[in-house]
Motif scaffolding. Structure first.
Motif, PDB file in Angstrom:
ATOM      1  N   GLY A 122       2.385   3.831   3.175  1.00 37.64           N
ATOM      2  CA  GLY A 122       1.192   4.597   3.548  1.00 37.64           C
ATOM      3  C   GLY A 122       0.730   4.275   4.952  1.00 37.64           C
ATOM      4  N   THR A 123       0.728   2.983   5.281  1.00 43.72           N
ATOM      5  CA  THR A 123       0.368   2.553   6.636  1.00 43.72           C
ATOM      6  C   THR A 123       1.360   3.106   7.653  1.00 43.72           C
ATOM      7  N   PRO A 141      -5.341  -0.106  -2.101  1.00 43.88           N
ATOM      8  CA  PRO A 141      -4.500   0.547  -1.084  1.00 43.88           C
ATOM      9  C   PRO A 141      -5.306   1.421  -0.111  1.00 43.88           C
ATOM     10  N   PHE A 142      -6.304   2.112  -0.612  1.00 42.42           N
ATOM     11  CA  PHE A 142      -7.136   2.942   0.269  1.00 42.42           C
ATOM     12  C   PHE A 142      -7.849   2.074   1.297  1.00 42.42           C
ATOM     13  N   VAL A 143      -8.443   0.975   0.827  1.00 43.74           N
ATOM     14  CA  VAL A 143      -9.183   0.074   1.712  1.00 43.74           C
ATOM     15  C   VAL A 143      -8.260  -0.458   2.804  1.00 43.74           C
ATOM     16  N   THR A 152       1.741  -1.021  -5.553  1.00 42.67           N
ATOM     17  CA  THR A 152       0.670  -1.245  -4.568  1.00 42.67           C
ATOM     18  C   THR A 152       1.256  -1.695  -3.229  1.00 42.67           C
ATOM     19  N   GLU A 153       2.193  -2.607  -3.268  1.00 46.77           N
ATOM     20  CA  GLU A 153       2.820  -3.100  -2.036  1.00 46.77           C
ATOM     21  C   GLU A 153       3.508  -1.955  -1.281  1.00 46.77           C
ATOM     22  N   ASN A 154       4.280  -1.138  -1.992  1.00 43.87           N
ATOM     23  CA  ASN A 154       4.953  -0.005  -1.346  1.00 43.87           C
ATOM     24  C   ASN A 154       3.956   1.010  -0.809  1.00 43.87           C
TER      25      ASN A 154
END
Length: 181
Positions: free
Chosen positions: A30-31, A77-79, A23-25
């Motif tokens: 992703g950002t 992650p999407f949020v 999730t962190e990665n």
């Protein structure tokens, strides 16, 4: 189009090597991907909302079976990445019984209108990359599409029109589709 799903035991067969992993990665990379694309005038599309399973959606209907807490973790992650205003979100072809037991997310007004638009306030483009996948043939979901066209949002109707035209080798007039509301 970065895959912004966390890689887990429930989806790693399908996603392994395509996801940024933890999730962190996923949030960090992703950002960075969304910002890099958009800072260079390249439209960014995050995918596959709300997620996937180990079932390949090209060959069958993925069924996401999660608890409310697992769903929240899956969507996190999407949020976070949607805060960077990606141009578009690509919907998943998975069905999530906890939200909409009838249809996959890409056809679900609960996922598109209530959650993505309503709860998360996403105002960008929402689409599906291919709603003619094999799982529609296996599960007779195409009948649902035909019955529900009159109930579709403008975005859903545009997606369906593109699918129908491609399936029937018809030309899509994008200018005409812009007038759908």
């Amino acid at each position: 189009a970065p895959v912004v799903e966390t890689c887990t035991e429930k989806n790693k067969i399908f996603l392994n090597g395509r996801s940024f992993g933890s999730t962190e990665n996923v949030i960090n990379y992703g950002t960075a991907a969304v910002n890099a694309f958009q800072n260079n005038n390249i439209a960014s599309v995050i995918k596959h909302f709300p997620g996937n399973t180990n079932t390949d959606p090209h060959t069958g209907l993925p069924e996401i079976d999660v608890t409310p807490a697992e769903l929240e973790d899956m969507l996190y992650p999407f949020v976070q990445i949607m805060k960077n205003n990606p141009v578009a979100v690509l919907m998943s072809h998975a069905r999530t019984s906890i939200v909409d037991k009838d249809v996959p997310a890409c056809l679900s007004t609960k996922w598109v209108d209530e959650i993505l638009r309503g709860t998360y306030g996403y105002e960008g483009i929402i689409f599906s990359d291919d709603i003619s996948r094999q799982f529609f043939k296996y599960k007779n979901i195409h009948r649902y599409r035909m019955k529900k066209v009159s109930d579709m949002t403008a975005d859903e109707a545009k997606r369906y029109c593109h699918w129908f035209c491609e399936e029937n080798n018809l030309k899509v007039d994008n200018n005409e589709l812009e007038n759908v509301n």
